[in-house]
Design an enzyme around this catalytic site. Sequence first.
Site, PDB file in Angstrom:
ATOM      1  CD  GLU A 216     -17.804   5.448  -1.679  1.00  0.00           C
ATOM      2  OE1 GLU A 216     -17.353   4.200  -2.418  1.00  0.00           O
ATOM      3  OE2 GLU A 216     -18.329   4.933  -0.735  1.00  0.00           O
TER       4      GLU A 216
ATOM      5  CD  GLU B 205     -21.845   4.721   0.443  1.00  0.00           C
ATOM      6  OE1 GLU B 205     -20.771   3.334   0.745  1.00  0.00           O
ATOM      7  OE2 GLU B 205     -22.420   4.822  -1.044  1.00  0.00           O
TER       8      GLU B 205
HETATM    9  O1  IFM Z   1     -21.272  -0.968  -1.100  1.00  0.00           O
HETATM   10  C1  IFM Z   1     -20.114  -0.118  -0.966  1.00  0.00           C
HETATM   11  C2  IFM Z   1     -20.662   1.611  -1.690  1.00  0.00           C
HETATM   12  O2  IFM Z   1     -21.291   1.025  -3.046  1.00  0.00           O
HETATM   13  C3  IFM Z   1     -20.704   2.514  -1.653  1.00  0.00           C
HETATM   14  N1  IFM Z   1     -19.304   3.204  -0.637  1.00  0.00           N
HETATM   15  C4  IFM Z   1     -18.929   1.744   0.229  1.00  0.00           C
HETATM   16  C5  IFM Z   1     -20.008   0.677   0.595  1.00  0.00           C
HETATM   17  C6  IFM Z   1     -19.217  -0.880   1.421  1.00  0.00           C
HETATM   18  O3  IFM Z   1     -18.126  -1.093   0.498  1.00  0.00           O
END
Ligand code: IFM
Length: 446
Positions: free
Chosen positions: A175, A352
């Site tokens: 990210e 994710e």
């Molecule tokens: O917890 C975070 C993760 O570290 C990165 N992606 C989003 C998740 C939720 O905010």
Amino acid sequence: MSRETGNLPDISELAFGPEFLFGAATSAYQIEGCVDQSTYGRGCSIWDTYLKDRPHLDSGEVAIDHYRRMESDVALMKALGLQSYRFSVAWPRVLPKGFGAINTKGLDFYDRLVDKLLENDIIPNLTLYHWDLPQVLEDKGGWASRDTAYYFADYAAVVANRLGDRVPFWATLNEPEVIVAGYIGKSLAPGVGDYSLRMKVIHHLMLAHGFALQTLRDSLPKDAQQGIVANLVPIDPLTPKAETVAQNRWMRDYAVYLEAILKGAYPEVVEKEISKSGVEIAPGDMAIISGHIDFLGVNWYLRMVVNERDRVVDVPDVPRTLMGWEIRAEAFTRTLLAIHEEYRLPPVYITENGAALQDTIVGGEIEDKGRRKYFGDHLRAVSDAVKQGVDVRGYYAWSLFDNLEWSLGYQKTFGIVHVDRKTMERTPKLSAKWYASLIAQHRERL
Ligand code: IFM
């Protein structure tokens, strides 16, 4: 269009082939704990500093103590039937200063983790950077300095030389947009709060990714898969008049990374910003940044709505998570389709996806029906994209465990496994049990 329903999907309804991987994800700082240098040899990261400087926030010193409980945590993954586990390596645990001397204990930890996963038939999926920059490098300018990109490539080589023979999936950064947020804003580490650094940080992150790809290509076996993980937040216009504003915002904040990596150029919308920023874009940089990737990792959580003045507007009466994020699975399908069309994507992994929700305990069971429904709806949304031609090859639930949600602490629970903050006991929630049964059905078809 994906449907949002009360029914949970059966594996036969989902358009995932036998090779599709079901897994769960975590990141080092959010779970490991054991940050102390004298005991564990780990150097200080920007998150240690950020949270230490703000004692009113929860600390990552213990997190969920995964560093010491790794073996039983892998046993739990096995019990849930996970096919793959996505984790990140903490740069300061491997190279306490960010460069130079290696902390053998740290590298040994990831070595043991990888071996344990493989012993249990769980495919390791490794991310090199999930936000925990060594503090020494931050003190030298952090991601606002081009040197950090070179240090990152050296760090990638150290990890690849040790684990490359056993890890098939390698992501460079997690990210980039959120890493940038730590420089332009104050609510994430390092919390610089200087918007004028934005393009410098973006370019250095992109370069770090590109340099690391080259290093990994030289160090890893030919069949290792390399990529990057982007969080995508589509921006919808509140009214037709806000359309251009919404498109520009998407391009500036999210697609800017896809443009650089997959098209080899920054978009027009950031041109002025680049020239004002003083960032050095050297000849050859964009070719390095747009080096071949074998996969794109997509993290999905929400869509946003903006008005004509480029302000984010909260649409009323829609379901939201504890983060205030709107739950809207159909936007997931259409985002996957849109980027598929625009960027001729490599294979995609959903690296994710998940929701922070309030859990209810009923007779000892953690009844997170809302989270279970969230996963069902979002898996259908991914399946709808697959049916329409997007090559999605895997899905990782965020997160395997309740963990440290950065500056928001331990109350924003995303886990499919509950972690008792006092005893550290792990208890699979209803969503974990459902996910396990879905994976079991999937395995039966192999
Ligand atoms: O917890 C975070 C993760 O570290 C990165 N992606 C989003 C998740 C939720 O905010």
